[in-house]
Design an enzyme around this catalytic site. Structure first.
Site, mmCIF file in Angstrom:
data_model
loop_
_atom_site.group_PDB
_atom_site.id
_atom_site.type_symbol
_atom_site.label_atom_id
_atom_site.label_comp_id
_atom_site.label_asym_id
_atom_site.label_seq_id
_atom_site.Cartn_x
_atom_site.Cartn_y
_atom_site.Cartn_z
ATOM 1 N N CYS A 155 0.810 -1.224 0.000
ATOM 2 C CA CYS A 155 0.000 0.000 0.000
ATOM 3 C C CYS A 155 0.838 1.267 0.000
ATOM 4 O O CYS A 155 0.323 2.345 -0.302
ATOM 5 C CB CYS A 155 -0.908 0.031 1.226
HETATM 6 N N1 CO8 Z 1 -20.720 -9.206 6.554
HETATM 7 C C1 CO8 Z 1 -21.313 -9.303 7.785
HETATM 8 N N2 CO8 Z 1 -20.610 -9.524 8.923
HETATM 9 C C2 CO8 Z 1 -19.281 -9.675 8.809
HETATM 10 C C3 CO8 Z 1 -18.617 -9.623 7.575
HETATM 11 C C4 CO8 Z 1 -19.370 -9.376 6.407
HETATM 12 N N3 CO8 Z 1 -18.825 -9.276 5.192
HETATM 13 N N4 CO8 Z 1 -17.283 -9.806 7.771
HETATM 14 C C5 CO8 Z 1 -17.121 -9.986 9.093
HETATM 15 N N5 CO8 Z 1 -18.315 -9.921 9.717
HETATM 16 C C6 CO8 Z 1 -18.600 -10.083 11.156
HETATM 17 C C7 CO8 Z 1 -17.554 -10.940 11.828
HETATM 18 O O1 CO8 Z 1 -17.886 -12.299 11.716
HETATM 19 C C8 CO8 Z 1 -17.664 -10.445 13.259
HETATM 20 O O2 CO8 Z 1 -18.761 -11.063 13.873
HETATM 21 P P1 CO8 Z 1 -18.697 -11.541 15.430
HETATM 22 O O3 CO8 Z 1 -18.484 -10.261 16.201
HETATM 23 O O4 CO8 Z 1 -20.011 -12.185 15.640
HETATM 24 O O5 CO8 Z 1 -17.513 -12.457 15.503
HETATM 25 C C9 CO8 Z 1 -18.007 -8.965 13.130
HETATM 26 O O6 CO8 Z 1 -18.535 -8.810 11.802
HETATM 27 C C10 CO8 Z 1 -16.813 -8.054 13.288
HETATM 28 O O7 CO8 Z 1 -15.719 -8.535 12.483
HETATM 29 P P2 CO8 Z 1 -14.305 -7.834 12.453
HETATM 30 O O8 CO8 Z 1 -13.813 -7.670 13.840
HETATM 31 O O9 CO8 Z 1 -13.433 -8.540 11.460
HETATM 32 O O10 CO8 Z 1 -14.753 -6.423 11.836
HETATM 33 P P3 CO8 Z 1 -14.019 -5.042 11.923
HETATM 34 O O11 CO8 Z 1 -14.892 -4.078 12.595
HETATM 35 O O12 CO8 Z 1 -12.598 -5.151 12.381
HETATM 36 O O13 CO8 Z 1 -13.990 -4.599 10.374
HETATM 37 C C11 CO8 Z 1 -12.397 -4.503 8.579
HETATM 38 C C12 CO8 Z 1 -13.288 -5.394 9.432
HETATM 39 C C13 CO8 Z 1 -13.291 -3.562 7.780
HETATM 40 C C14 CO8 Z 1 -11.592 -5.372 7.624
HETATM 41 C C15 CO8 Z 1 -11.464 -3.660 9.476
HETATM 42 O O14 CO8 Z 1 -10.868 -4.462 10.445
HETATM 43 C C16 CO8 Z 1 -10.374 -2.936 8.722
HETATM 44 O O15 CO8 Z 1 -10.597 -2.221 7.751
HETATM 45 N N6 CO8 Z 1 -9.116 -3.057 9.193
HETATM 46 C C17 CO8 Z 1 -7.988 -2.380 8.606
HETATM 47 C C18 CO8 Z 1 -7.554 -3.145 7.451
HETATM 48 C C19 CO8 Z 1 -6.494 -2.463 6.645
HETATM 49 O O16 CO8 Z 1 -6.285 -1.287 6.655
HETATM 50 N N7 CO8 Z 1 -5.832 -3.259 5.894
HETATM 51 C C20 CO8 Z 1 -4.880 -2.788 4.991
HETATM 52 C C21 CO8 Z 1 -4.817 -3.831 3.977
HETATM 53 S S1 CO8 Z 1 -4.516 -3.258 2.460
HETATM 54 C C22 CO8 Z 1 -2.852 -3.302 2.142
HETATM 55 O O17 CO8 Z 1 -2.022 -3.155 2.942
HETATM 56 C C23 CO8 Z 1 -2.471 -3.573 0.752
HETATM 57 C C24 CO8 Z 1 -2.156 -5.008 0.595
HETATM 58 C C25 CO8 Z 1 -1.824 -5.295 -0.805
HETATM 59 C C26 CO8 Z 1 -3.012 -5.150 -1.712
HETATM 60 C C27 CO8 Z 1 -3.866 -6.360 -1.743
HETATM 61 C C28 CO8 Z 1 -4.916 -6.252 -2.816
HETATM 62 C C29 CO8 Z 1 -5.910 -7.418 -2.793
#
Ligand code: CO8
Length: 371
Positions: A155
């Protein structure tokens, strides 16, 4: 020789996928999977899959849609992957083509001819092939001079690319460098993974840097830059040229994007806020004198936390503009899209910062002042 940012370029794919469309396809896949495995699920041998939800996606990330090169196959529950036709060696490769379109936009905005560019850097998260370098193909199709090379810091590729270009200009290797970031994130996203199927989109950006003696009067002075890395397995993709040497692992989910999103969120927010705060202090720039932060576009809540920590108060959307609602996470291109689309109101002397963060971990900061 000091380098300045003379212009930026953007190429946006024609197809957009809304959250509802993506969730509809994912949930059809879930229904099919749970039906086909009903007996094994009932016996407790297979875990049932849970549906995805648009409301969750928008609340957890701020993402409402994403642009992609190939829409219909991603939405087909029997495929759930983009389909991009293989091209012959005589045709331009798709990644180079996107970079050329964004590069042309940047050159046109600066009123430059391709031959005035001395170097091309393709800085992005995933390169289409091992060699020859995509950047050298971009050099050929754009018609630029000098030399070209690829680099990948996930990124943070674009900000690390800008700082590399600045070094090339300072060292006398080039007077004009084009940094292109073509990102086909859909190509390495697992659309069958509920946790991440909504995260990414495709796009290409470009940034033209020129030495101060040739940069236009309305260019951007680079006040300072900071690059930081710290190893983490929380965002990882094990796809690579050695996969064929371990055939058991070929096609497994770890050969696509995998992340522990919650940990990334918790660990990266303080790392980035600290980097910005220290760099502003090192340059005697009080946070309140910043006009804008063009932040990495991964998650709106992450950006709000970072802005809040740096400014000591909630940031309004003009301070930290959002493009991830429309583009989703476009990896290294995200902060450059925000910069490209939200800088028209800058007057001479106004200060802003471009900041990327993500896999590695990696974070890059470019402090700029409008000339
Ligand atoms: N729909 C409904 N519910 C869901 C879904 C979904 N799609 N996904 C997860 N849930 C549920 C989970 O099961 C969980 O349920 P429970 O509490 O019952 O266990 C609940 O929602 C909460 O799950 P999370 O804790 O996982 O949810 P978050 O609030 O943490 O949100 C995010 C998830 C949006 C992914 C968030 O954590 C986030 O954005 N984190 C930062 C990520 C980030 O910045 N990453 C950078 C990566 S990109 C990068 O560096 C480039 C890499 C190279 C490129 C790759 C290209 C492909």
């Amino acid at each position: 020789m000091t380098a300045r940012i003379s212009s930026t370029g953007l190429w946006t794919p024609p197809n957009s996928i809304s959250n509802d469309e993506l969730v509809g396809s994912y949930n059809a896949y879930v229904e099919q999977f749970n039906t086909e495995n009903a007996i094994s699920i009932e016996n407790g041998e297979t875990e049932p899959l849970n549906p995805s939800s648009s409301a969750f996606i928008e609340k957890a990330s701020g993402i409402k849609a994403r642009y992609v090169l190939s829409k219909d196959p991603i939405l087909d529950p029997k495929i759930m992957e983009p389909r991009i036709k293989e091209r012959s060696n005589e045709e331009i490769s798709v990644l180079a083509e996107m970079a050329v379109w964004a590069g042309r936009d940047a050159l046109e905005k600066a009123g430059r001819a391709p031959e005035e560019v001395d170097a091309v850097i393709v800085a992005c998260s995933n390169l289409q092939r091992a060699y020859p370098a995509i950047a050298i193909e971009v050099q050929k199709y754009l018609g630029t001079s000098g030399f070209a090379f690829d680099m990948n810091v996930a990124c943070s590729s674009a900000t690390f690319g800008i700082e590399t270009a600045r070094g090339l200009i300072a060292g006398g290797q080039a007077k004009s460098v084009l940094v292109c970031s073509p990102e086909i994130c859909s190509g390495h996203l697992n659309f069958q993974d509920r946790d991440s199927h909504f995260i990414f989109g495709d796009v290409a950006t470009a940034v033209l840097l020129e030495s101060e003696d040739i940069a236009p009067p309305n260019s951007w002075e680079i006040i300072s830059a900071k690059l930081v890395t710290e190893f983490s397995n929380n965002i990882r993709n094990n796809f690579g040229f050695l996969n064929r040497t371990a055939p058991d692992g070929v096609g497994k989910p770890d050969k696509l994007f995998v992340q522990n999103g919650r940990s990334v969120f918790k660990e990266v927010v303080p790392m980035v806020a600290d980097m910005i705060t220290k760099e502003l202090a090192a340059n005697d720039i009080p946070p309140e004198s910043l006009k804008r932060m063009w932040l990495h576009q991964a998650n709106i809540n992450m950006n709000n936390f970072i802005a809040q920590k740096v400014l000591g108060k909630d940031a309004d959307p003009t301070m930290a503009p959002v493009v991830l609602d429309e583009y989703a996470n476009t990896s290294s291109a995200g902060s450059i899209i925000a910069f490209d689309k939200h800088n028209d109101d800058f007057k001479p002397g106004d200060i802003g910062l471009i900041c990327s963060f993500g896999a590695g971990y990696s974070a890059g900061l470019i402090l700029v002042r409008k000339s």
